[in-house]
Design an enzyme around this catalytic site. Structure first.
Site, PDB file in Angstrom:
ATOM      1  CG  ASP A 173     -27.837   3.532 -13.046  1.00 25.55           C
ATOM      2  OD1 ASP A 173     -27.264   4.634 -12.973  1.00 25.55           O
ATOM      3  OD2 ASP A 173     -28.614   3.222 -13.952  1.00 25.55           O
TER       4      ASP A 173
ATOM      5  CG  ASP B 282     -31.148   8.638 -14.681  1.00 25.18           C
ATOM      6  OD1 ASP B 282     -32.258   9.088 -14.377  1.00 25.18           O
ATOM      7  OD2 ASP B 282     -30.087   9.229 -14.433  1.00 25.18           O
TER       8      ASP B 282
ATOM      9  CG  ASP C  82     -29.769   1.287 -17.200  1.00 29.28           C
ATOM     10  OD1 ASP C  82     -30.345   1.860 -18.152  1.00 29.28           O
ATOM     11  OD2 ASP C  82     -28.988   1.876 -16.443  1.00 29.28           O
TER      12      ASP C  82
END
Length: 207
Positions: A13, A15, A175
């Site tokens: 991922d 961000d 996250d």
């Protein structure tokens, strides 16, 4: 990874995983809300993590009762403009450079699966080309092959395909809960690196 022969590729991922953009993203959203005397709380922000602009902006407008004041489309446009102005400040997450360097040195194919659109990704990466040049594939949320955003598996399946790998042989780093669900639904093993404010127990259902 170097001792697990089952893992053939790694998909990140962006961000909150490789780049510390979440603080800037929240700031960009709040800049939109301030004229309406609205505020983005952490409880609201965590429901938006990992979603594409058209999806999280609708939630924002609904939850903060902004109908008639601003449309979801206007929210996304203003957010992108604000974030664009702040993007030169974005820092890498701790350990991101070192992890990418190590995997690159082991000749492990690397990819990114991000809900950010392509234009926004290009702006975010400017300060960190040394890291991103080592990543073979980037799949963005506005990619024509990604029909459904996270938590659907589409973006991770597309990323694996472009690496020339089966999803089951890829390791994902995420996250956000929606991202973990996306990666595991694609059949991948996923390492979750949640924000310290998130309830870690919610990630356990994917173990």
């Amino acid at each position: 990874v170097e001792h697990n022969k089952h893992i053939k590729g790694v998909i990140f991922d962006l961000d909150g995983t490789l780049l510390d953009t979440e603080t800037l993203s929240t700031q960009s959203i709040q800049m939109i809300l301030t004229p309406f005397n609205r505020f983005i709380t952490w409880d609201l922000k965590k429901t938006l993590l990992g979603l594409r602009g058209p999806e999280w902006s609708k939630i924002l407008v609904d939850e903060l009762q902004l109908h008639g004041l601003i449309t979801p489309e206007e929210v996304v446009k203003q957010w992108e403009d604000n974030l664009n102005n702040l993007s030169s400040q974005v820092e890498a997450m701790p350990g991101a450079y070192e992890l990418v360097d190590r995997l690159y040195s082991l000749n492990i194919p690397l990819a990114i699966a991000t809900s950010s659109n392509r234009q926004m990704f290009i702006k975010k990466r400017l300060k960190h080309n040394e890291m991103f040049r080592k990543i073979n594939v980037v799949v963005c949320g506005d990619d024509e092959k990604v029909k459904n955003g996270k938590p659907h598996p589409d973006i991770y399946l597309v990323a694996a395909s472009r690496l020339g790998l089966n999803a089951e042989s890829c390791l994902a780093f995420e996250d956000a809960l929606s991202g973990v669900e996306s990666a595991t639904s694609a059949g991948m093993t996923c390492i979750a690196i949640p924000d310290k404010q998130l309830d870690k127990n919610k990630f356990l259902s994917f173990t």
